[in-house]
Scaffold this motif. Structure first.
Motif, mmCIF file in Angstrom:
data_model
loop_
_atom_site.group_PDB
_atom_site.id
_atom_site.type_symbol
_atom_site.label_atom_id
_atom_site.label_comp_id
_atom_site.label_asym_id
_atom_site.label_seq_id
_atom_site.Cartn_x
_atom_site.Cartn_y
_atom_site.Cartn_z
ATOM 1 N N ILE A 94 45.220 -52.870 52.374
ATOM 2 C CA ILE A 94 45.628 -54.023 53.529
ATOM 3 C C ILE A 94 45.021 -55.324 53.102
ATOM 4 O O ILE A 94 45.907 -56.291 53.430
ATOM 5 N N GLN A 95 43.928 -55.247 52.479
ATOM 6 C CA GLN A 95 43.555 -56.613 51.812
ATOM 7 C C GLN A 95 44.610 -57.535 51.019
ATOM 8 O O GLN A 95 44.746 -58.676 51.038
ATOM 9 N N TYR A 96 45.338 -56.688 50.179
ATOM 10 C CA TYR A 96 46.143 -57.129 49.447
ATOM 11 C C TYR A 96 47.400 -57.685 50.195
ATOM 12 O O TYR A 96 48.037 -58.678 49.868
ATOM 13 N N GLN A 97 47.893 -56.873 51.214
ATOM 14 C CA GLN A 97 48.878 -57.163 51.827
ATOM 15 C C GLN A 97 48.682 -58.489 52.893
ATOM 16 O O GLN A 97 49.448 -59.271 53.309
ATOM 17 N N GLN A 98 47.398 -58.454 53.312
ATOM 18 C CA GLN A 98 47.079 -59.641 54.031
ATOM 19 C C GLN A 98 47.108 -61.096 53.365
ATOM 20 O O GLN A 98 47.627 -61.987 53.811
ATOM 21 N N LEU A 99 46.784 -60.914 52.039
ATOM 22 C CA LEU A 99 46.924 -61.967 51.104
ATOM 23 C C LEU A 99 48.442 -62.521 50.849
ATOM 24 O O LEU A 99 48.638 -63.588 51.088
ATOM 25 N N LYS A 100 49.008 -61.443 50.667
ATOM 26 C CA LYS A 100 50.649 -61.807 50.434
ATOM 27 C C LYS A 100 51.010 -62.467 51.810
ATOM 28 O O LYS A 100 51.785 -63.368 51.600
ATOM 29 N N GLU A 101 50.670 -61.935 53.061
ATOM 30 C CA GLU A 101 51.277 -62.711 54.350
ATOM 31 C C GLU A 101 50.837 -64.254 54.227
ATOM 32 O O GLU A 101 51.440 -64.925 54.872
ATOM 33 N N ASP A 102 49.536 -64.309 53.835
ATOM 34 C CA ASP A 102 48.933 -65.592 53.822
ATOM 35 C C ASP A 102 49.393 -66.733 52.970
ATOM 36 O O ASP A 102 49.122 -67.962 52.841
ATOM 37 N N LEU A 103 50.330 -66.095 51.974
ATOM 38 C CA LEU A 103 50.422 -67.040 50.717
ATOM 39 C C LEU A 103 51.167 -68.457 51.181
ATOM 40 O O LEU A 103 50.773 -69.544 50.433
ATOM 41 N N ASP A 104 51.994 -68.560 51.972
ATOM 42 C CA ASP A 104 52.520 -69.776 52.529
ATOM 43 C C ASP A 104 51.646 -70.901 53.236
ATOM 44 O O ASP A 104 51.966 -72.092 53.414
ATOM 45 N N GLU A 105 50.523 -70.204 53.783
ATOM 46 C CA GLU A 105 49.500 -71.202 54.315
ATOM 47 C C GLU A 105 48.432 -71.486 53.786
ATOM 48 O O GLU A 105 47.274 -72.097 54.303
ATOM 49 N N ILE A 106 48.210 -71.056 52.623
ATOM 50 C CA ILE A 106 46.783 -71.460 51.895
ATOM 51 C C ILE A 106 47.190 -72.076 50.633
ATOM 52 O O ILE A 106 48.337 -72.090 50.001
ATOM 53 N N THR A 107 46.199 -72.725 49.958
ATOM 54 C CA THR A 107 46.444 -73.449 48.645
ATOM 55 C C THR A 107 46.667 -72.412 47.532
ATOM 56 O O THR A 107 46.212 -71.481 47.695
ATOM 57 N N PRO A 108 47.314 -72.829 46.416
ATOM 58 C CA PRO A 108 47.622 -72.060 45.454
ATOM 59 C C PRO A 108 46.326 -71.666 44.677
ATOM 60 O O PRO A 108 46.129 -70.384 44.469
ATOM 61 N N GLU A 109 45.320 -72.620 44.758
ATOM 62 C CA GLU A 109 44.041 -72.277 43.886
ATOM 63 C C GLU A 109 43.237 -71.124 45.185
ATOM 64 O O GLU A 109 42.814 -70.056 44.478
ATOM 65 N N VAL A 110 43.255 -71.276 46.200
ATOM 66 C CA VAL A 110 42.867 -70.511 47.245
ATOM 67 C C VAL A 110 43.277 -69.047 46.962
ATOM 68 O O VAL A 110 42.913 -67.940 46.915
ATOM 69 N N ALA A 111 44.866 -68.978 47.084
ATOM 70 C CA ALA A 111 45.478 -67.782 46.762
ATOM 71 C C ALA A 111 45.070 -67.050 45.639
ATOM 72 O O ALA A 111 44.923 -65.822 45.419
ATOM 73 N N ALA A 112 45.046 -67.860 44.445
ATOM 74 C CA ALA A 112 44.536 -67.352 42.953
ATOM 75 C C ALA A 112 43.375 -66.616 42.974
ATOM 76 O O ALA A 112 42.907 -65.616 42.554
ATOM 77 N N ARG A 113 42.116 -67.214 43.862
ATOM 78 C CA ARG A 113 40.829 -66.802 43.650
ATOM 79 C C ARG A 113 40.828 -65.568 44.881
ATOM 80 O O ARG A 113 40.296 -64.765 44.220
ATOM 81 N N ARG A 114 41.530 -65.654 45.691
ATOM 82 C CA ARG A 114 41.876 -64.338 46.594
ATOM 83 C C ARG A 114 42.223 -62.974 45.854
ATOM 84 O O ARG A 114 41.704 -62.215 45.626
ATOM 85 N N MET A 115 43.325 -63.446 45.006
ATOM 86 C CA MET A 115 43.693 -62.238 44.420
ATOM 87 C C MET A 115 42.859 -61.973 43.165
ATOM 88 O O MET A 115 42.612 -60.803 42.717
ATOM 89 N N GLY A 116 42.169 -62.718 42.333
ATOM 90 C CA GLY A 116 41.205 -62.644 41.654
ATOM 91 C C GLY A 116 40.165 -61.728 41.862
ATOM 92 O O GLY A 116 39.517 -60.659 41.071
ATOM 93 N N ARG A 117 39.428 -61.951 43.108
ATOM 94 C CA ARG A 117 38.607 -61.338 43.669
ATOM 95 C C ARG A 117 38.798 -59.752 43.704
ATOM 96 O O ARG A 117 38.231 -58.935 43.775
ATOM 97 N N LEU A 118 40.104 -59.831 44.397
ATOM 98 C CA LEU A 118 40.493 -58.622 44.495
ATOM 99 C C LEU A 118 40.900 -57.437 43.342
ATOM 100 O O LEU A 118 40.797 -56.234 43.525
ATOM 101 N N LEU A 119 41.012 -58.322 42.256
ATOM 102 C CA LEU A 119 41.196 -57.373 41.061
ATOM 103 C C LEU A 119 39.817 -57.244 40.352
ATOM 104 O O LEU A 119 39.880 -56.754 39.310
#
Length: 386
Positions: A94-119
């Motif tokens: 669910i956390q991954y899917q929420q990140l995917k839904e938010d991609l258009d609303e957050i900066t590329p760096e914020v998105a990358a850091r969320r993905m990195g933490r998830l990994l």
């Protein structure tokens, strides 16, 4: 046909061995989620039954992702027209899917850091991937060579005499003294930017393995002691706190093997001893403690903008290595020895191999002071770069 209990094909064995490793990491909470390498739909179909059986054995869940969330961590071409098998447990999918839904609303760096933490990547690991795939840089990209802490005094001559003659520190210049091989303090008279009465909001830790000897020595000279030496068996560190002529707190400190210090102890293992003029006494590093209202915001700044590695996490203090023997300790002011203050009788300086490159980069980011050589961090901290 894949026989997952005993693959005869060498490629099949390699694929299943790697998949087992990903499942084990998720099962043991080493990674929040793991990603099997991208495959074509036909390849995933070929291995899917075997993947499902392995997942069941490890107690993890699988999700076939046909449109993987693209961030700056990886080139988009890596997953183009490919499927990614996401391995997870609990709410992590669910956390991954929420990140995917938010991609258009957050900066590329914020998105990358969320993905990195998830990994499960460290802040430094995320920084490395961002630097590889984008124009992003941290301060450490420009090679920090030395940490210098600037302190301010009403009676500069008295302060110089204390550090030179009482503590016997090695003099680099008339007012600069070495505590570690690349960690030092510089003493100044009060000036317009740092007038008398300004809150100090800092303490200096002098790292040593000779606490009993230092304690006997400073007591014998009548140096004021704020906190006495009371060693604790099994504790993470021991020490005592003295007061210098300007009222700055000096924490003579020794760190010990303890779960919160394991990386710090490894870092300190080979730190060169810097001899003083006092008998056989020495130091091998310095922590400049700074005091904060928002500790987590400061931690993020040190990890993500400056790029420093946290070597000890004491909960309400976070210690970062900024040079081989120089450290910054971020302290929650509600529990530390000092209070937070907007105006501070301290300046922190890092000397860089590539100062011009740092100036160009941080100017482009809007973080370089006009007409000066410093960047400004949260809570009105100013960091000199030379």
């Amino acid at each position: 046909m894949l026989i997952f209990m005993g693959c005869s094909d060498q490629n099949d064995q390699a694929i299943m061995s790697a998949f087992d490793a990903y499942c084990e990491q998720v099962a043991n909470d080493a990674k929040p989620i793991a990603l099997n390498p991208p495959m074509t739909t036909e390849e995933v179909d070929q291995y899917w039954n075997a993947f499902q059986q392995r997942a069941k054995d490890f107690g993890v869940e699988l999700y076939r992702e046909t449109s993987f969330a693209v961030t700056s961590l990886f080139p988009a071409t890596v997953t183009l027209d490919k499927e990614v098998v996401v391995i997870s447990r609990g709410a992590r999918l669910i956390q991954y899917q929420q990140l995917k839904e938010d991609l258009d609303e957050i900066t590329p760096e914020v998105a990358a850091r969320r993905m990195g933490r998830l990994l499960g990547y460290s802040p430094q690991g995320i920084n490395e991937l961002l630097m590889k795939n984008t124009t992003f840089k941290t301060l450490t990209s420009f090679d920090v060579k030395e940490q210098v802490t600037h302190l301010y005094y009403e009676d500069l001559e008295e302060a110089v005499a204390f550090y030179k003659e009482v503590l016997g520190l090695k003099a680099i210049t008339e007012t600069q003294f070495a505590i570690g091989a690349d960690a030092s303090i510089v003493l100044h008279a009060h000036d317009q930017d740092h007038p008398m009465g300004q809150p100090q909001s800092t303490a200096i830790a002098l790292l040593t393995n000779q606490l009993p000897q230092w304690y006997t020595y400073v007591q014998g000279l009548g140096v004021p002691i704020k906190y006495t030496y009371k060693p604790r068996v099994g504790g993470p560190h021991d020490g005592f706190v003295a007061i210098d002529p300007g009222g700055y707190l000096l924490e003579f400190e020794q760190f010990k093997q303890h779960p919160e210090n394991e990386l710090f102890m490894a870092v300190l293992e080979n730190a060169p001893r810097v001899n003083t003029a006092v008998d056989d006494l020495n130091f091998f590093g310095s922590i400049t403690w700074t005091y904060h209202n928002d500790l987590l915001k400061m931690q993020s700044f040190y990890e993500e903008t400056l790029g420093y590695v946290m070597v000890a996490d004491q909960g309400w203090t976070k210690i970062f290595q900024t040079s081989p023997s120089g450290f910054i300790g971020l302290v929650d002011e509600r529990r530390g020895m000092m209070d937070y203050a907007d105006d501070k009788a301290i300046e922190i300086e890092w000397r860089l191999e590539d100062q011009e490159g740092a100036e160009r980069y941080f100017s482009q980011q809007g973080g370089w002071a006009s007409g000066g050589r410093w960047i400004e961090g949260p809570e009105k901290y100013r960091y000199l770069l030379r």
